[in-house]
Design a protein around this motif. Sequence first.
Motif, PDB file in Angstrom:
ATOM      1  N   ALA A 177       0.816  -1.225   0.000  1.00 27.65           N
ATOM      2  CA  ALA A 177       0.000   0.000   0.000  1.00 27.65           C
ATOM      3  C   ALA A 177       0.850   1.276   0.000  1.00 27.65           C
ATOM      4  N   ILE A 178       2.158   1.113   0.088  1.00 26.01           N
ATOM      5  CA  ILE A 178       3.052   2.276   0.193  1.00 26.01           C
ATOM      6  C   ILE A 178       2.932   3.199  -1.020  1.00 26.01           C
ATOM      7  N   ALA A 179       2.922   2.619  -2.222  1.00 29.21           N
ATOM      8  CA  ALA A 179       2.857   3.446  -3.435  1.00 29.21           C
ATOM      9  C   ALA A 179       1.566   4.260  -3.464  1.00 29.21           C
ATOM     10  N   ARG A 180       0.462   3.656  -2.996  1.00 31.06           N
ATOM     11  CA  ARG A 180      -0.818   4.371  -2.992  1.00 31.06           C
ATOM     12  C   ARG A 180      -0.803   5.578  -2.064  1.00 31.06           C
ATOM     13  N   LEU A 181       0.086   5.539  -1.084  1.00 33.95           N
ATOM     14  CA  LEU A 181       0.195   6.680  -0.156  1.00 33.95           C
ATOM     15  C   LEU A 181       1.043   7.797  -0.738  1.00 33.95           C
ATOM     16  N   GLY A 182       1.611   7.547  -1.913  1.00 35.04           N
ATOM     17  CA  GLY A 182       2.390   8.613  -2.554  1.00 35.04           C
ATOM     18  C   GLY A 182       3.871   8.541  -2.244  1.00 35.04           C
ATOM     19  N   ILE A 183       4.366   7.334  -1.937  1.00 36.80           N
ATOM     20  CA  ILE A 183       5.808   7.180  -1.711  1.00 36.80           C
ATOM     21  C   ILE A 183       6.366   6.302  -2.833  1.00 36.80           C
ATOM     22  N   ALA A 184       7.394   6.783  -3.508  1.00 38.08           N
ATOM     23  CA  ALA A 184       8.026   5.993  -4.567  1.00 38.08           C
ATOM     24  C   ALA A 184       9.524   5.990  -4.346  1.00 38.08           C
ATOM     25  N   ARG A 185      10.177   4.951  -4.833  1.00 35.41           N
ATOM     26  CA  ARG A 185      11.632   4.901  -4.662  1.00 35.41           C
ATOM     27  C   ARG A 185      12.293   4.343  -5.916  1.00 35.41           C
ATOM     28  N   THR A 186      13.565   4.645  -6.024  1.00 32.70           N
ATOM     29  CA  THR A 186      14.378   3.960  -7.016  1.00 32.70           C
ATOM     30  C   THR A 186      15.406   3.132  -6.239  1.00 32.70           C
ATOM     31  N   PHE A 187      16.074   2.233  -6.959  1.00 34.15           N
ATOM     32  CA  PHE A 187      16.973   1.297  -6.287  1.00 34.15           C
ATOM     33  C   PHE A 187      18.416   1.493  -6.719  1.00 34.15           C
ATOM     34  N   GLN A 188      19.313   1.056  -5.821  1.00 28.39           N
ATOM     35  CA  GLN A 188      20.742   1.116  -6.104  1.00 28.39           C
ATOM     36  C   GLN A 188      21.044   0.331  -7.382  1.00 28.39           C
ATOM     37  N   ASN A 189      20.475  -0.887  -7.468  1.00 25.43           N
ATOM     38  CA  ASN A 189      20.627  -1.686  -8.683  1.00 25.43           C
ATOM     39  C   ASN A 189      19.338  -1.548  -9.481  1.00 25.43           C
ATOM     40  N   LEU A 190      19.483  -1.162 -10.721  1.00 25.96           N
ATOM     41  CA  LEU A 190      18.305  -0.919 -11.552  1.00 25.96           C
ATOM     42  C   LEU A 190      17.384  -2.135 -11.553  1.00 25.96           C
ATOM     43  N   GLY A 191      16.107  -1.901 -11.423  1.00 24.11           N
ATOM     44  CA  GLY A 191      15.146  -3.011 -11.412  1.00 24.11           C
ATOM     45  C   GLY A 191      14.230  -2.937 -12.613  1.00 24.11           C
ATOM     46  N   LEU A 192      14.806  -2.692 -13.788  1.00 18.11           N
ATOM     47  CA  LEU A 192      13.971  -2.573 -14.992  1.00 18.11           C
ATOM     48  C   LEU A 192      13.791  -3.933 -15.649  1.00 18.11           C
ATOM     49  N   PHE A 193      12.748  -4.057 -16.457  1.00 25.71           N
ATOM     50  CA  PHE A 193      12.516  -5.286 -17.224  1.00 25.71           C
ATOM     51  C   PHE A 193      13.235  -5.132 -18.562  1.00 25.71           C
ATOM     52  N   PRO A 194      14.304  -5.911 -18.796  1.00 27.93           N
ATOM     53  CA  PRO A 194      15.166  -5.650 -19.957  1.00 27.93           C
ATOM     54  C   PRO A 194      14.447  -5.761 -21.293  1.00 27.93           C
ATOM     55  N   ARG A 195      13.470  -6.678 -21.402  1.00 29.46           N
ATOM     56  CA  ARG A 195      12.866  -6.872 -22.721  1.00 29.46           C
ATOM     57  C   ARG A 195      11.643  -5.993 -22.969  1.00 29.46           C
ATOM     58  N   LEU A 196      11.129  -5.372 -21.897  1.00 30.63           N
ATOM     59  CA  LEU A 196      10.009  -4.438 -22.085  1.00 30.63           C
ATOM     60  C   LEU A 196      10.530  -3.122 -22.650  1.00 30.63           C
ATOM     61  N   SER A 197       9.670  -2.449 -23.389  1.00 30.98           N
ATOM     62  CA  SER A 197      10.080  -1.140 -23.914  1.00 30.98           C
ATOM     63  C   SER A 197      10.235  -0.153 -22.751  1.00 30.98           C
ATOM     64  N   VAL A 198      10.909   0.942 -23.033  1.00 29.95           N
ATOM     65  CA  VAL A 198      11.058   2.001 -22.033  1.00 29.95           C
ATOM     66  C   VAL A 198       9.679   2.454 -21.555  1.00 29.95           C
ATOM     67  N   ARG A 199       8.767   2.650 -22.498  1.00 30.73           N
ATOM     68  CA  ARG A 199       7.427   3.136 -22.143  1.00 30.73           C
ATOM     69  C   ARG A 199       6.697   2.138 -21.245  1.00 30.73           C
ATOM     70  N   ASP A 200       6.786   0.857 -21.566  1.00 29.88           N
ATOM     71  CA  ASP A 200       6.119  -0.150 -20.734  1.00 29.88           C
ATOM     72  C   ASP A 200       6.772  -0.255 -19.356  1.00 29.88           C
ATOM     73  N   ASN A 201       8.096  -0.111 -19.326  1.00 31.27           N
ATOM     74  CA  ASN A 201       8.769  -0.093 -18.027  1.00 31.27           C
ATOM     75  C   ASN A 201       8.233   1.054 -17.169  1.00 31.27           C
TER      76      ASN A 201
END
Length: 251
Positions: free
Chosen positions: A72-96
């Motif tokens: 429920a954290i994101a719904r409260l308006g808290i977002a984070r990024t990570f030290q190690n990127l957590g992107l989906f390599p095969r998804l497009s930038v837009r879908d990520n």
Amino acid sequence: MLEVHDLTVRFGGITALDGVGFEVARGEMVGLIGPNGAGKTTLFNCLTRRHEADSGTVTYEGRDLTAVAPYAIARLGIARTFQNLGLFPRLSVRDNVLVGAHHRGRAGFLTAGLRLPGVRREERALGAEADAVLERLGLTKVAGHPATGLPFGTLKRVELARALVSRPRLLLLDEPVNGLNAAEVEEFAGTLRAIRDAYDLTVIVVEHHMGFVMGLCERIVCLDFGRKIAEGPPTEVQRDPGVIEAYLGTA
Ligand code: ATP
């Protein structure tokens, strides 16, 4: 906006956070620094409920965060990024980037490919918002490109875009400029200043790059071995003998 009080986290015999407390006001940009293993990421993990604190409290917009489920954290308006990127390599930038909106309304169905009534409309609205964020971060040209193969500096911006599309009020950035060259660091700082104003954000940045964090933040909190050893404006913290000793081993 955020009050951290007497926060303690232990991992077996290691005390990762030892009675840490500080406050962050709405609209502030706060730097969280400290040598390796000081407890910075553990603190972020407590704020986002990835870790349970052994004691202490975290109050966000008047709400006790320890009573909030991690999902429920994101719904409260808290977002984070990570030290190690957590992107989906095969998804497009837009879908990520759209993945960052999964918690909003029924948008989660989009990634599951379901087409429920009204979802198309939501899809269009979220798509337009993602496109606006991509544009602001200079990512429009690579929107259709899979994440894999893109330069590291670009991927860091994609991660930032994904956090922004969740419409955060509090943004937690974990080493956002680690691995970037000097020009990219400068550019990233400019982008952060612009988005802070445009999106009305409060930001906490964990970073080892002192030039970046001292130039960007109004206030610095320094941890060492899980304890807060200094807090104040960058000029003061940079001169603090305890901080110098923590980094260099000598005052
Ligand atoms: P860095 O700058 O290297 O990322 P940090 O300040 O973010 O360091 P943390 O990652 O929060 O530090 O780690 C604080 C302490 O807690 C370290 O001693 C680390 O080894 C320990 N620690 C962190 N996570 C765990 C875990 N899941 N299990 C056991 N020990 C952990």
